[in-house]
Scaffold this motif. Structure first.
Motif, short mmCIF file in Angstrom:
data_model
loop_
_atom_site.label_atom_id
_atom_site.label_comp_id
_atom_site.label_asym_id
_atom_site.label_seq_id
_atom_site.Cartn_x
_atom_site.Cartn_y
_atom_site.Cartn_z
N PRO A 111 0.81 -1.23 0.00
CA PRO A 111 0.00 0.00 0.00
C PRO A 111 0.84 1.27 0.00
O PRO A 111 1.99 1.27 0.45
CB PRO A 111 -0.81 -0.11 1.30
N ASP A 112 0.24 2.33 -0.51
CA ASP A 112 0.71 3.70 -0.31
C ASP A 112 2.16 3.92 -0.72
O ASP A 112 2.94 4.49 0.03
CB ASP A 112 0.52 4.08 1.18
N ARG A 113 2.47 3.48 -1.93
CA ARG A 113 3.84 3.74 -2.39
C ARG A 113 3.87 3.78 -3.93
O ARG A 113 2.99 3.25 -4.59
CB ARG A 113 4.81 2.69 -1.86
N PRO A 114 4.89 4.42 -4.46
CA PRO A 114 5.00 4.45 -5.92
C PRO A 114 5.55 3.15 -6.47
O PRO A 114 6.28 2.42 -5.77
CB PRO A 114 5.99 5.60 -6.16
N TYR A 115 5.20 2.86 -7.69
CA TYR A 115 5.80 1.77 -8.46
C TYR A 115 6.10 2.30 -9.85
O TYR A 115 5.47 3.25 -10.30
CB TYR A 115 4.83 0.57 -8.56
N TRP A 116 7.03 1.61 -10.52
CA TRP A 116 7.36 1.97 -11.90
C TRP A 116 7.11 0.75 -12.79
O TRP A 116 7.29 -0.39 -12.34
CB TRP A 116 8.82 2.42 -11.98
N TYR A 117 6.70 1.00 -14.01
CA TYR A 117 6.35 -0.12 -14.89
C TYR A 117 6.73 0.18 -16.33
O TYR A 117 6.97 1.34 -16.71
CB TYR A 117 4.86 -0.43 -14.79
N ARG A 118 6.76 -0.89 -17.12
CA ARG A 118 7.07 -0.76 -18.54
C ARG A 118 6.46 -1.95 -19.29
O ARG A 118 6.39 -3.06 -18.77
CB ARG A 118 8.59 -0.76 -18.76
N PHE A 119 5.98 -1.68 -20.49
CA PHE A 119 5.52 -2.74 -21.39
C PHE A 119 6.56 -2.98 -22.47
O PHE A 119 7.24 -2.04 -22.91
CB PHE A 119 4.23 -2.31 -22.09
N THR A 120 6.63 -4.24 -22.92
CA THR A 120 7.44 -4.55 -24.11
C THR A 120 6.63 -5.45 -25.04
O THR A 120 5.86 -6.30 -24.58
CB THR A 120 8.76 -5.27 -23.75
N ALA A 121 6.80 -5.23 -26.33
CA ALA A 121 6.17 -6.08 -27.34
C ALA A 121 6.84 -5.81 -28.68
O ALA A 121 7.27 -4.68 -28.94
CB ALA A 121 4.67 -5.78 -27.45
N LEU A 122 6.91 -6.83 -29.51
CA LEU A 122 7.41 -6.67 -30.87
C LEU A 122 8.78 -6.00 -30.92
O LEU A 122 9.08 -5.21 -31.81
CB LEU A 122 6.40 -5.86 -31.71
N GLY A 123 9.60 -6.30 -29.92
CA GLY A 123 10.95 -5.75 -29.92
C GLY A 123 11.03 -4.30 -29.50
O GLY A 123 12.08 -3.68 -29.59
N ALA A 124 9.92 -3.75 -29.04
CA ALA A 124 9.90 -2.35 -28.61
C ALA A 124 9.50 -2.27 -27.14
O ALA A 124 8.89 -3.19 -26.61
CB ALA A 124 8.91 -1.55 -29.46
N ILE A 128 9.46 4.20 -19.25
CA ILE A 128 9.14 3.78 -17.88
C ILE A 128 8.14 4.78 -17.30
O ILE A 128 8.33 5.99 -17.41
CB ILE A 128 10.41 3.70 -17.02
N ALA A 129 7.09 4.24 -16.72
CA ALA A 129 6.04 5.11 -16.17
C ALA A 129 5.88 4.83 -14.68
O ALA A 129 6.29 3.79 -14.18
CB ALA A 129 4.73 4.87 -16.90
N ARG A 130 5.24 5.78 -14.01
CA ARG A 130 5.09 5.68 -12.55
C ARG A 130 3.61 5.56 -12.20
O ARG A 130 2.75 6.16 -12.83
CB ARG A 130 5.67 6.94 -11.91
#
Ligand code: FE
Ligand code: CA
Length: 510
Positions: A111-124, A128-130
């Motif tokens: 709970p109550d914290r930032p995370y960072w994420y990213r998608f990959t597909a087709l070699g791309a 990075i988003a928060r």
């Protein structure tokens, strides 16, 4: 090893990407160009989960330009900005039936914290988003900051308002409708929809995709989670239930089904929110610990028609109490019976310090300046008995500190709400902050309305948003006004700031 990503655009790495092996070269070539043209988003934060969104598209036109095949999309979620401390990862299939959109529900988060994420597909890979999770139930956090945004007509301006919102680093954006405009209108346009009014699935998909190519909108989605609801222009101007301005019945419901589908395809909503034909439940609740409870409403799908409509015309209009008896008909509903009952139950059970009613349009009564007063029938003034029921319910259930937020009117409007607006001797039972548009023109409101003294401030002259700051003691609304929607680098000012103390639904100018 940390991967340095370009600020925007395509990353082609030599890393092994399991999805790629399944596809072969032909497929990849068919999807030439950055498949993440539309960016990413996150939404629906809870204390343990969040929804991550993207949609594969190499162009905004023609339904996105992807080959009609399923494509695997991988996502990772980490505790750090460099994506070293990965806590969750998974794969979703982006299927052509859903316009290659991805709605990944990520659970098991803290709970109550930032995370960072990213998608990959087709070699791309995406930038990075928060995102961030909500505090856990039972926890009173010291502060929540959320932006209130609505009405972003693409042709009317650039999304410079989001540059300023981004700089303020809110925890959350609450978007209250008119994310797209199905139609072109207005004057002194800065850019073009490059197409006719959206009417079918491809039309709506292309419209969302065009809007989502805007870099400032993308950046705001990369910065924090959004809670979204819709208003009329996600389908068509002033529609009510199964009736548009000039369409009704089956043809309108087919249009509504296409529009609702495209909305879901482009929003950070869970797979369970996928529409069923012309029906989609988007009213819902969410909480930020014990500080704020959000009741997110849908005032379009289930409402009765606007009162006293002209023959063969389905939208709103201006009427007087004298010429439109239907205006105060208690049998008419804005939310529909089921949503009203759901809301009543939720308001009775609400225990958070602040109760946020996140809905579409101005709630305070506001007649015209000339007499007899005319009232706009598309907003709550056209559903005055339903509004009274809702405000009486808030009073009866002693719902803690109700704050109504709204959009639609392309004006900032701040008001104190009472079940009977003429009984000014009664203490207000809620406070309203309706925010102006990100870009959309209009908003002729200005100044003082002597017969509606509950309206403390009304100004439709500028575009912008509201930044709300909640603490256990106060709610502060900063009304932001950008200088020029025709300039991406516009300046900004704060024409008003209001503070509400917990325990008293009274506006104080600060
Ligand atoms: Fe609007
Ligand atoms: Ca609207």
């Amino acid at each position: 090893m940390p991967i340095l990503l370009p600020r925007r655009g395509l990353l082609r790495t030599g890393l092994a990407m399991p999805g790629l092996a399944l596809l072969g070269n032909l497929r990849v070539q068919a999807a030439e160009g950055n498949p993440f043209l539309l960016g990413v988003a996150s939404g629906e934060p809870t204390a343990s989960s969040v929804v991550l969104w993207t949609r594969l598209a190499t162009q905004w036109r023609n339904g996105g330009g992807m080959p009609p095949e399923p494509v695997p999309v991988d996502w990772i979620v980490a505790r750090d900005e460099g994506l070293r401390d990965i806590v969750r990862q998974g794969r979703a299939m982006a299927v052509p039936e859903d316009a290659h959109s991805v709605h990944a529900e990520v659970d098991g988060l803290e709970p109550d914290r930032p995370y960072w994420y990213r998608f990959t597909a087709l070699g791309a890979a995406t930038d990075i988003a928060r995102t961030r999770t909500a505090p856990r139930p039972g926890m009173m956090s010291s502060r929540l900051r959320f932006a209130v945004a609505s009405c972003q007509q693409y042709e009317h301006g650039y999304f410079g308002a989001y540059r300023h919102m981004l700089a303020e680093e809110p925890d959350l954006v609450v978007f209250l409708g008119d994310y797209i405009y199905e139609m072109s209108w207005g004057r002194n346009l800065v850019r073009s929809h490059e197409g006719p009014s959206a009417r079918d699935l491809t039309g709506y998909r292309d419209r969302y995709a065009l809007y989502k190519t805007d870099p400032d909108l993308q950046a705001m989605h990369r910065a924090c989670p959004w809670l979204v609801t819709w208003d009329d222009h996600e389908v068509s101007n002033d529609y009510a239930n199964d009736r548009g301005e000039r369409e009704r019945g089956e043809p309108f419901m087919a249009r509504r089904a296409a529009a609702y589908k495209a909305f879901w395809e482009h929003m950070p909503l869970p797979p369970s929110a996928r529409p069923d034909g012309p029906s989609a439940r988007i009213y819902r609740r969410t909480a930020f610990g014990d500080l704020a409870g959000f009741h997110i409403l849908d005032d379009r799908q289930y409402r009765d028609y606007q009162p006293c409509q002209a023959p063969n015309y389905g939208g709103g209009g201006r009427v007087t109490r004298e010429n439109c008896a239907e205006l105060d008909d208690p049998s008419r509903s804005m939310l529909g019976e089921a949503q009203e009952a759901w809301l009543k139950q939720g308001l009775s059970a609400e225990r958070a310090r602040w109760t946020i009613l996140a809905q579409q349009t101005r709630m305070a009564r506001l007649g015209s300046l000339q007499k007899p007063h005319t009232y706009w029938t598309d907003g709550w003034d056209g559903y005055s008995a339903a509004r009274q029921r809702l405000l009486e319910q808030l009073a009866e259930s002693r719902t803690p500190n109700p704050l109504v937020i709204g959009g639609d009117i392309h004006a900032h409007l701040v008001a104190e709400l009472r079940p009977d607006f003429d009984r000014v001797e009664r203490a207000p039972i809620a406070v309203e902050f309706t925010g102006t548009s990100i870009t959309s023109q209009g908003g002729r409101l200005a100044g003082h309305y002597p017969d509606d003294p509950h309206v403390a401030y009304a100004d439709g002259s500028s575009r912008g948003y509201i930044m709300m700051t909640l603490t256990p003691e106060t709610a502060t609304a900063d009304l932001r006004a950008i200088a020029d929607p025709r300039d991406r680098d516009t300046g900004i000012s704060t024409p008003r700031r209001y503070v509400v103390e917990a325990g008293r639904s009274v506006l104080q100018r600060a």
